[in-house]
Write an enzyme that holds these catalytic residues in place. Structure first.
Site, PDB file in Angstrom:
ATOM      1  N   SER A  12       0.801  -1.218   0.000  1.00  0.00           N
ATOM      2  CA  SER A  12       0.000   0.000   0.000  1.00  0.00           C
ATOM      3  C   SER A  12       0.839   1.275   0.000  1.00  0.00           C
ATOM      4  O   SER A  12       0.294   2.370  -0.168  1.00  0.00           O
ATOM      5  CB  SER A  12      -0.928   0.024   1.219  1.00  0.00           C
ATOM      6  OG  SER A  12      -0.183   0.162   2.422  1.00  0.00           O
ATOM      7  N   SER A  13       2.141   1.158   0.165  1.00  0.00           N
ATOM      8  CA  SER A  13       3.015   2.318   0.341  1.00  0.00           C
ATOM      9  C   SER A  13       3.599   2.791  -0.991  1.00  0.00           C
ATOM     10  O   SER A  13       4.306   2.032  -1.667  1.00  0.00           O
ATOM     11  CB  SER A  13       4.164   1.962   1.293  1.00  0.00           C
ATOM     12  OG  SER A  13       5.215   2.889   1.173  1.00  0.00           O
ATOM     13  N   PRO A  14       3.363   4.054  -1.383  1.00  0.00           N
ATOM     14  CA  PRO A  14       3.921   4.535  -2.648  1.00  0.00           C
ATOM     15  C   PRO A  14       5.439   4.614  -2.647  1.00  0.00           C
ATOM     16  O   PRO A  14       6.089   4.352  -3.664  1.00  0.00           O
ATOM     17  CB  PRO A  14       3.288   5.929  -2.805  1.00  0.00           C
ATOM     18  CG  PRO A  14       2.931   6.350  -1.414  1.00  0.00           C
ATOM     19  CD  PRO A  14       2.553   5.084  -0.704  1.00  0.00           C
ATOM     20  N   THR A  16       7.334   2.643  -1.033  1.00  0.00           N
ATOM     21  CA  THR A  16       7.795   1.261  -1.163  1.00  0.00           C
ATOM     22  C   THR A  16       7.716   0.803  -2.605  1.00  0.00           C
ATOM     23  O   THR A  16       8.570   0.044  -3.071  1.00  0.00           O
ATOM     24  CB  THR A  16       6.954   0.333  -0.267  1.00  0.00           C
ATOM     25  OG1 THR A  16       7.006   0.814   1.073  1.00  0.00           O
ATOM     26  CG2 THR A  16       7.458  -1.095  -0.307  1.00  0.00           C
TER      27      THR A  16
END
Length: 206
Positions: A12-14, A16
């Site tokens: 869910s992490s941009p 990442t």
């Protein structure tokens, strides 16, 4: 000597999404053994970094506003699509990360699925909180989506995701991605990848 790296991440992490792509390109030609560790970044935030929620509650904060500008500039630099934030932001990632945990013992398949899921969420703005969407993503990258969906709901996989998340918290993680080199040196985020590479080279040199 192969240098051991553990890469804890949440789909869910941009940031990442950027680091997952850039790190794999950066280590080409280096003798590195990577262990991909899916975890639940929301669990980390709840335990040790609730300030994330406070920043989201104040969208007029200049740093918060500019972070999306910088994010898209980083994506352009990496040659990645970044249609973010989408209507699904912030997305709940528990289903997605269970899919990943079901593949943890098959690292090549895990990387393939993760890359496809990142592209689906950040490129195509699809809802990776929907198990049907995740099943479709798995099928599209050559995996058995139905079998993976069934495995993701097992008690064993649920326990693995909890264990990975708890381990990351115990080792000092506060967000995604969290990267450990040689078991001891912790780094966070896409912008610290040069430090990760420097540490890898230092460990390799002895």
């Amino acid at each position: 000597m192969s240098v051991r790296v553990e890469f804890f991440y949440d789909l869910s992490s941009p940031w990442t999404r950027l680091a997952f792509h850039n790190f794999r390109a950066d280590i080409e030609g280096r003798d590195v053994t990577v262990t991909w560790r899916p975890f639940l970044v929301g669990g980390v935030f709840n335990a040790v970094n609730q300030s994330v929620y406070e920043s989201r509650a104040n969208p007029d904060n200049p740093k918060f506003r500019l972070s999306f500008v910088w994010l898209k500039e980083w994506a352009r630099l990496a040659g990645l699509r970044m249609n973010f934030p989408s209507e699904f932001h912030p997305v709940k990632s528990v289903h997605a990360m269970r899919f990943c945990c079901a593949l943890e013992e098959r690292p090549e398949d895990l990387v393939r699925f993760s890359e496809a899921a990142f592209e689906a969420y950040f490129g195509d703005a699809r809802n990776i909180d929907d198990p049907a969407v995740l099943e479709d993503i798995a099928n599209a990258c050559g995996l058995d989506g139905a079998a993976l969906r069934a495995a993701s709901g097992s008690d064993e996989v649920k326990a693995r995701l909890r264990a990975n998340t708890d381990e990351a918290i115990a080792r000092g993680a506060y967000g995604s991605p969290t990267i450990y080199v040689d078991g001891a040196f912790m780094y966070f985020g896409n912008d610290q990848l040069p430090l990760v590479l420097q540490r890898i080279d230092m460990v390799a040199a002895g």
